[in-house]
Motif scaffolding. Structure first.
Motif: not given
Length: 430
Positions: A244-252, A201-203, A181-191
């Motif tokens: 950031x994909x979407x909004x901060x806190x929208x990773x779920x 979580x944020x993507x 893959x050239x680009x990863x969507x990574x979901x991580x904890x931000x809170x």
């Protein structure tokens, strides 16, 4: 070998009735085109992939990119096919009849494409979707962790804001297309701990060539040889706010919608292709295996088993295409997607076991492709939710319907004809 292309009209007839003539013609032509591709381009590579389980195959991805199939759901504005979930299912299903690994390469990349379409900003769409459509930007989604499995709320991969960028650290496992893959969507904890999972979580969009992105040396798994689903270490990777994909806190929401609306139907299609080939191989085997004055196929108990296998396949086909037809028409179908995924795997696994038993000791030999199909079948159970998780969701839905207590909005409704993120205060089913 996969079923002949003549099977396409009968399989699709029920669902093509509701489509206009041009759409029906495109889907039928797509069925034929992917069958041709699988036979002439993919099949010659299968033996090589099977003989080198630690080797990641990149050639198949390049060939599929040439057909622009990675853009099957991308709007035409960006060079995509904009062909919908039915077309996506046909692609994966027919590829899987020849090679589960080839189908996995395509389906794994399409899951994060869904996340980008639903949650990406106009700038992100403009920068990335044309590359996705032409196959020059192959995507992956990284959610699962080695010790946490599918427990999204328990993930430990985290990103901290340092005033200029997000700094991401952690380990992701079982990442589809991890090494190509050239680009990863990574979901991580931000809170901080204690924050509700739906807000914690944020993507992030993380390029594979960024400093601190380290794929762990790939080693082969039980099945899907040639397809990489390995581990990636993220060591203080700096991510600008624009990624950031979407909004901060929208990773779920990014993870769940991608899994439910893309992951589940994609894996259902993969199971269907393997299921179809398992039955075909078993039928061919017993038809050519001498027994008494005829063949194994003449024995009543063998015919009984083939009959049960055939019924399973018919059921799996109907479930698969019914669910994505509803999704394409914007109808509430979260439950249908769940049922298709969990039953699709179970039905295929039962037929795979039967096919192995009908081959007897020969089923264990690499000379017979049924053992490859059986091994590949084992890979579709856990992703996008195990059978236990899927059945629990169906039970919750049923109980809410009977008691009139349901308040959750379905993802299939929330994202109907949507290419931008929904409001963050929606309560949705998992």
């Amino acid at each position: 070998m996969p079923m002949s292309m003549s099977a396409a009209p009968a399989t699709l007839a029920r669902f093509l009735k509701s489509a206009d003539g041009a759409t029906a013609a495109r889907l039928t032509a797509l069925w034929k085109a992917v069958d041709d591709f699988a036979t002439h381009e993919v099949q010659p590579l299968v033996e090589r992939m099977e003989s080198s389980p630690d080797r990641v195959d990149r050639e198949i991805a390049r060939m599929m990119a040439g057909h622009r199939w990675f853009g099957v759901t991308v709007p035409e504005t960006f060079g995509g096919m904009d062909a919908g979930h039915m077309a996506k299912t046909i692609l994966i299903h027919r590829l899987a009849c020849t090679s589960g690994a080839a189908a996995a390469i395509l389906q794994a990349s399409l899951i994060p494409v869904g996340g980008l379409l639903y949650y990406g900003s106009d700038d992100q769409h403009a920068a990335l979707l044309a590359g996705v459509a032409d196959g020059s930007v192959l995507m992956s989604i990284a959610v699962t962790e080695p010790d946490r499995g599918g427990h999204i709320g328990g993930m430990t991969t985290a990103a901290e804001w340092d005033g200029r960028a997000w700094v991401l650290s952690g380990v992701k496992a079982h990442v589809g297309n991890s090494h190509i893959a050239d680009l990863h969507v990574v979901v991580a904890r931000t809170s901080p701990p204690g924050t509700r999972t739906s807000q914690a979580l944020t993507a992030f969009l993380v390029h594979s060539d960024q400093r601190g992105v380290n794929p762990v040396r790939y080693t082969g798994k039980l099945g899907l040889h040639g397809f990489s689903f390995g581990q990636i270490d993220f060591d203080r990777v700096r991510i600008p706010p624009s990624n950031v994909l979407g909004e901060v806190g929208q990773g779920y929401a990014v993870a769940q919608s991608s899994s439910i609306l893309y992951g589940r139907p994609n894996l259902t299609a993969l199971s269907l292709g393997l299921h179809e080939t398992a039955l075909s191989l078993a039928t061919q085997y017993v038809s050519n295996r001498p027994r008494y004055e005829g063949t194994l196929a003449d024995v009543n108990v063998i015919q009984d088993r083939l009959g049960r296998m055939s019924a399973r396949l018919l059921m799996a086909r109907i479930l698969t295409y019914h669910a994505v037809d509803m999704l394409d028409h914007g109808l509430p179908c979260d439950d249908e997607l769940i049922a298709a995924k969990t039953l699709g795997h179970e039905l295929a696994a039962e037929t795979g076991n039967d096919a192995m038993e009908l081959h007897a000791a020969n089923g264990l030999a690499s000379d017979y492709p049924i053992q490859r199909i059986w091994r590949d079948m084992q890979t579709t159970y856990a992703p996008a939710g195990t059978g236990e998780v899927q059945r629990r969701r169906l039970a919750e839905s049923r109980l809410e319907e009977e008691t009139g207590t349901g308040t959750r909005t379905q993802w299939s409704v929330l994202h109907s004809n949507r290419t931008h993120p929904p409001a963050t205060d929606q309560t949705v089913s998992a």
